[in-house]
Every structure is written in structure tokens, then in C-alpha cells.
Scaffold this motif. Structure first.
Motif, PDB file in Angstrom:
ATOM      1  N   VAL A 107       0.820  -1.214   0.000  1.00  0.00           N
ATOM      2  CA  VAL A 107       0.000   0.000   0.000  1.00  0.00           C
ATOM      3  C   VAL A 107       0.856   1.267   0.000  1.00  0.00           C
ATOM      4  N   PRO A 108       1.834   1.404   0.925  1.00  0.00           N
ATOM      5  CA  PRO A 108       2.661   2.627   0.871  1.00  0.00           C
ATOM      6  C   PRO A 108       3.455   2.754  -0.426  1.00  0.00           C
ATOM      7  N   LEU A 109       3.964   1.629  -0.944  1.00  0.00           N
ATOM      8  CA  LEU A 109       4.776   1.697  -2.154  1.00  0.00           C
ATOM      9  C   LEU A 109       3.940   2.115  -3.354  1.00  0.00           C
ATOM     10  N   LEU A 110       2.747   1.557  -3.503  1.00  0.00           N
ATOM     11  CA  LEU A 110       1.888   1.931  -4.625  1.00  0.00           C
ATOM     12  C   LEU A 110       1.465   3.393  -4.534  1.00  0.00           C
ATOM     13  N   ASN A 111       1.157   3.836  -3.316  1.00  0.00           N
ATOM     14  CA  ASN A 111       0.800   5.245  -3.149  1.00  0.00           C
ATOM     15  C   ASN A 111       1.986   6.152  -3.484  1.00  0.00           C
ATOM     16  N   HIS A 112       3.162   5.728  -3.043  1.00  0.00           N
ATOM     17  CA  HIS A 112       4.368   6.508  -3.294  1.00  0.00           C
ATOM     18  C   HIS A 112       4.666   6.588  -4.788  1.00  0.00           C
ATOM     19  N   LEU A 113       4.577   5.445  -5.463  1.00  0.00           N
ATOM     20  CA  LEU A 113       4.847   5.425  -6.896  1.00  0.00           C
ATOM     21  C   LEU A 113       3.812   6.235  -7.672  1.00  0.00           C
ATOM     22  N   SER A 114       2.563   6.104  -7.287  1.00  0.00           N
ATOM     23  CA  SER A 114       1.501   6.847  -7.988  1.00  0.00           C
ATOM     24  C   SER A 114       1.711   8.348  -7.860  1.00  0.00           C
ATOM     25  N   HIS A 115       2.138   8.768  -6.710  1.00  0.00           N
ATOM     26  CA  HIS A 115       2.369  10.198  -6.492  1.00  0.00           C
ATOM     27  C   HIS A 115       3.583  10.685  -7.282  1.00  0.00           C
ATOM     28  N   LYS A 116       4.649   9.904  -7.296  1.00  0.00           N
ATOM     29  CA  LYS A 116       5.874  10.331  -7.953  1.00  0.00           C
ATOM     30  C   LYS A 116       5.758  10.312  -9.475  1.00  0.00           C
ATOM     31  N   THR A 132       9.485  11.745 -15.396  1.00  0.00           N
ATOM     32  CA  THR A 132       9.560  10.924 -16.594  1.00  0.00           C
ATOM     33  C   THR A 132      10.606   9.850 -16.386  1.00  0.00           C
ATOM     34  N   VAL A 133      10.378   8.700 -17.005  1.00  0.00           N
ATOM     35  CA  VAL A 133      11.271   7.566 -16.830  1.00  0.00           C
ATOM     36  C   VAL A 133      12.266   7.582 -17.991  1.00  0.00           C
ATOM     37  N   GLU A 134      13.271   8.470 -17.874  1.00  0.00           N
ATOM     38  CA  GLU A 134      14.247   8.612 -18.944  1.00  0.00           C
ATOM     39  C   GLU A 134      15.240   7.453 -18.954  1.00  0.00           C
ATOM     40  N   VAL A 135      15.516   6.899 -17.802  1.00  0.00           N
ATOM     41  CA  VAL A 135      16.447   5.772 -17.693  1.00  0.00           C
ATOM     42  C   VAL A 135      15.795   4.692 -16.853  1.00  0.00           C
ATOM     43  N   PRO A 136      16.228   3.449 -16.985  1.00  0.00           N
ATOM     44  CA  PRO A 136      15.564   2.357 -16.252  1.00  0.00           C
ATOM     45  C   PRO A 136      15.716   2.457 -14.738  1.00  0.00           C
ATOM     46  N   TYR A 137      16.642   3.255 -14.264  1.00  0.00           N
ATOM     47  CA  TYR A 137      16.890   3.298 -12.820  1.00  0.00           C
ATOM     48  C   TYR A 137      16.153   4.437 -12.123  1.00  0.00           C
ATOM     49  N   THR A 138      15.314   5.141 -12.851  1.00  0.00           N
ATOM     50  CA  THR A 138      14.524   6.196 -12.214  1.00  0.00           C
ATOM     51  C   THR A 138      13.573   5.612 -11.177  1.00  0.00           C
ATOM     52  N   MET A 139      12.947   4.488 -11.509  1.00  0.00           N
ATOM     53  CA  MET A 139      11.984   3.881 -10.593  1.00  0.00           C
ATOM     54  C   MET A 139      12.669   3.312  -9.355  1.00  0.00           C
ATOM     55  N   HIS A 140      13.904   2.893  -9.507  1.00  0.00           N
ATOM     56  CA  HIS A 140      14.586   2.251  -8.387  1.00  0.00           C
ATOM     57  C   HIS A 140      14.812   3.222  -7.228  1.00  0.00           C
ATOM     58  N   VAL A 141      14.925   4.494  -7.569  1.00  0.00           N
ATOM     59  CA  VAL A 141      15.085   5.499  -6.506  1.00  0.00           C
ATOM     60  C   VAL A 141      13.875   5.489  -5.582  1.00  0.00           C
ATOM     61  N   TYR A 142      12.691   5.351  -6.162  1.00  0.00           N
ATOM     62  CA  TYR A 142      11.469   5.328  -5.349  1.00  0.00           C
ATOM     63  C   TYR A 142      11.400   4.064  -4.500  1.00  0.00           C
ATOM     64  N   GLU A 144      13.701   4.614  -1.549  1.00  0.00           N
ATOM     65  CA  GLU A 144      13.118   5.508  -0.545  1.00  0.00           C
ATOM     66  C   GLU A 144      12.241   4.720   0.424  1.00  0.00           C
ATOM     67  N   GLU A 145      11.416   3.853  -0.130  1.00  0.00           N
ATOM     68  CA  GLU A 145      10.530   3.043   0.717  1.00  0.00           C
ATOM     69  C   GLU A 145      11.330   2.029   1.514  1.00  0.00           C
ATOM     70  N   LEU A 146      12.377   1.459   0.920  1.00  0.00           N
ATOM     71  CA  LEU A 146      13.224   0.514   1.637  1.00  0.00           C
ATOM     72  C   LEU A 146      13.880   1.165   2.848  1.00  0.00           C
ATOM     73  N   VAL A 147      14.423   2.362   2.645  1.00  0.00           N
ATOM     74  CA  VAL A 147      15.078   3.064   3.754  1.00  0.00           C
ATOM     75  C   VAL A 147      14.073   3.359   4.865  1.00  0.00           C
ATOM     76  N   ARG A 148      12.867   3.736   4.501  1.00  0.00           N
ATOM     77  CA  ARG A 148      11.843   4.002   5.521  1.00  0.00           C
ATOM     78  C   ARG A 148      11.563   2.756   6.355  1.00  0.00           C
ATOM     79  N   LEU A 149      11.412   1.609   5.693  1.00  0.00           N
ATOM     80  CA  LEU A 149      11.108   0.382   6.411  1.00  0.00           C
ATOM     81  C   LEU A 149      12.295  -0.094   7.255  1.00  0.00           C
ATOM     82  N   GLN A 150      13.499   0.019   6.716  1.00  0.00           N
ATOM     83  CA  GLN A 150      14.680  -0.378   7.494  1.00  0.00           C
ATOM     84  C   GLN A 150      14.874   0.551   8.684  1.00  0.00           C
ATOM     85  N   ASN A 151      14.590   1.811   8.497  1.00  0.00           N
ATOM     86  CA  ASN A 151      14.683   2.756   9.616  1.00  0.00           C
ATOM     87  C   ASN A 151      13.727   2.360  10.733  1.00  0.00           C
TER      88      ASN A 151
END
Length: 322
Positions: free
Chosen positions: A86-95, A100-110, A113-120
Motif C-alpha cells: 500500500v505505501p509503495l503503490l501510493n508513493h509510486l503513484s504520487h511520484k 519521466t522515466v528517462e532511464v531504467p533506474y529512475t523507478m529504483h530510486v522510489y 526511498e521506501e526501503l530506507v523508511r522500512l529499514q529505519n
């Protein structure tokens, strides 16, 4: 989606983390770029009603396929827990509305972000458990029980797992960063790609900080466990010393009782002949005539011996059998 066959292997499904990437669809079309990666997170929490620590295993198990011609990215998120989905889908939808997805690694940043939040959250939940243990010890003036010792060992197990997931996450992000840099070097350049690679370094540094915090949690837990062990060992030694003192006192009391019993047995033995003689002479078999001062003995005196000797032997026999 041109997913590699090894992704479905059992050792990939059981892995605690990895990252892989591949350009092309295997049929000569290099318009596609695939990545697959896995992270694990172990959150913990305390049941306020019972005070017991609970935990769960969450995972990021994601496959992406980026198409250069359309700038579209397909994201396959496998078996997500609702706390991740749920948080990841909401986060992705907002971002995605503002990027724009100019490179394949644009999505990985998002994703990171969620990974760091959960690990924190996972690291600080361990920290809260450690802090609660420290506060309880302080409030109870250092009193520790066997249940406290077992509870600390249980928390230590969770702390070890959190550190493990952080170590693997740092290495996985490093592999992701290198792949991003290699993609930009080999195929294209641009502000979006450079920014994505820079973000990977940032998230990697944040994860290293959380790893240090997790290591601090483990050290504090070890300190509490060592303290608890020493307190319990001291209690056991005090109890053993007390038991030894009690045993000594019991031995001394037993010696006193033994002397008293010996005294009673000696007195009984000392008065036994006199008691026996007085009992015999008080029987009607004997008669004393005060006029002439003579004793007379009944001719039936043998009856006394005929009864006494068999009864005595029977008594000794029954006692021996018993």
C-alpha cells in the motif's frame, strides 16, 4: 517480460538479497532493459497486553522492464506484504505524475526511498526494545530474572537479523549503483540518469548509518545480557552459599539430636535391670512372710518363663522380618 530463468531458481527464492540486470530481450532487440532485485526487512513490535516481542519478515521482490522507445517501465512486485504494497503503490503513484522515466533506474530510486523508511523503522524498533530493557533494569534497581534473560536473548536474535538485512541491502544498493553507472557509460547520458546514480549513493550512505545504529543496538543488547547473566550468577552463588550454611546448621542439629538419643538410650539401658527385677519380684509367684522374715516361691513359677521366652523370641522374629 524476458525474465531470466535463474530468477525462478530455489536459491534465488531463498536468498536474503541480490541485484541483477540485463539489456535486450534475447532476440536481438536491445530496446528493453530488465532488472531484478530483492531486499528483506524484519520489523518488530511489542504486544502491549503481554509485553512480548513479535516480528515479521517483509520482502521487496521486484522485477522491472524498461522500454527505451516508449519510456515505459513494467513493474512486477511479487508477494508483497500489505505494509509494503500500500505505501509503495501510493508513493509510486504520487511520484510518477511529476517525473519521466528517462532511464531504467529512475523507478529504483522510489523503491529505495521506501526501503530506507522500512529499514529505519526496523532498526528503531530494536532500539526501543533495548531501551525498554535498560529502563526496566534501572527501575528495578538491577533486579533481573530468568525470564528477563530469555527475553533479552530473543531481542538479540531480532537485532542480528536486522543487521544481516542491512548488510545485504548495502551491498545490493552498491551493485545497483554500479549497474546504473555502467548503463550511463555504455548507452546514454543525461541529467536523469546522473541524478538516479547519485541518489543510490545517498541511500547507500543512509543504510550504512542505519547499519551502525543496528550494531550499536547489538552492543547494548550484549551489555544487558552480560549484566543479566552476572546478576543471575551472583544470585545463584548467594543461594548456594545460603544452602551450604543451612546444610551445616542441619548437620549440627542432627549431631545434637543424636547425642540426645544416645543419652536417652543409655538411661533406658541403665534402669532396665532394676525395672525387670522389680517387675519379677512384684509378681504373685513370690511371697514374703514378715512374721518369720522368709521368702516363698510358687511351684508354678515356670509358667512365667514358659510364656515370656516364646513371646520375646516371636517379637524379635517379627521385628527382623519387618
Amino acid at each position: 517480460f524476458n525474465m531470466p530463468e535463474l530468477w525462478w531458481s530455489s536459491w534465488c527464492r531463498r536468498s536474503n538479497g541480490y541485484f541483477g540486470s540485463e539489456r535486450g530481450d534475447g532476440r536481438g532487440n536491445f530496446d528493453a532493459y530488465q532488472t531484478w532485485f530483492r531486499f528483506q526487512i524484519k520489523p518488530t513490535w511489542v504486544d502491549k497486553s503481554t509485553g512480548k516481542a513479535h516480528y515479521a519478515w517483509h520482502k521487496f521482490n521486484i522485477f522491472t522492464q524498461w522500454m527505451e522507445s516508449t519510456k515505459q517501465t513494467v513493474i512486477l512486485l511479487f508477494d508483497p506484504h500489505r505494509d509494503i504494497k500500500v505505501p509503495l503503490l501510493n508513493h509510486l503513484s504520487h511520484k510518477l505524475y511529476s517525473s519521466t522515466v528517462e532511464v531504467p533506474y529512475t523507478m529504483h530510486v522510489y523503491f529505495l526511498e521506501e526501503l530506507v523508511r522500512l529499514q529505519n523503522d526496523a532498526v528503531w524498533s530494536i532500539r526501543d526494545l533495548v531501551r525498554n530493557a535498560e529502563k526496566i533494569r534501572a527501575e528495578e534497581n538491577g533486579m533481573v530474572t530468568q525470564s528477563d534473560y530469555a527475553r533479552l536473548h530473543d531481542v538479540a536474535r531480532h537485532a542480528i537479523h536486522v543487521s544481516e538485512t542491512l548488510d545485504v541491502a548495502i551491498d545490493t544498493v552498491e551493485a545497483m549503483r554500479k549497474a546504473c553507472s555502467q548503463f550511463l557509460f555504455d548507452y546514454r547520458d543525461g541529467v536523469a540518469g546522473i541524478q538516479a546514480c547519485s541518489n543510490f549513493e545517498f541511500f547507500q550512505n543512509v543504510l550504512r548509518g542505519l547499519r551502525s545504529r543496528s550494531a550499536s543496538n547489538k552492543d547494548r543488547l550484549l551489555n544487558e545480557i552480560q549484566f543479566s547473566f552476572n546478576v543471575i550468577a551472583l544470585k545463584d552463588s548467594e543461594l548456594a552459599r545460603y544452602d551450604s550454611e543451612v546444610s551445616v546448621r542441619i548437620g549440627r542439629e542432627a549431631q545434637t539430636d543424636g547425642r540426645a538419643v544416645k543419652t536417652l538410650a543409655f538411661l533406658t539401658l541403665a534402669f532396665l535391670p532394676a525395672t525387670f527385677i522389680s517387675a519379677v519380684f512384684s509378681m504373685s509367684f513370690f511371697n514374703f512372710n514378715p512374721q518369720n522374715g522368709k521368702w516363698t516361691l510358687s511351684s508354678k513359677f515356670w509358667v512365667y518363663w514358659a510364656v515370656t521366652i516364646p513371646v520375646t523370641l516371636l517379637t524379635i522374629l517379627l521385628w527382623s522380618l519387618w
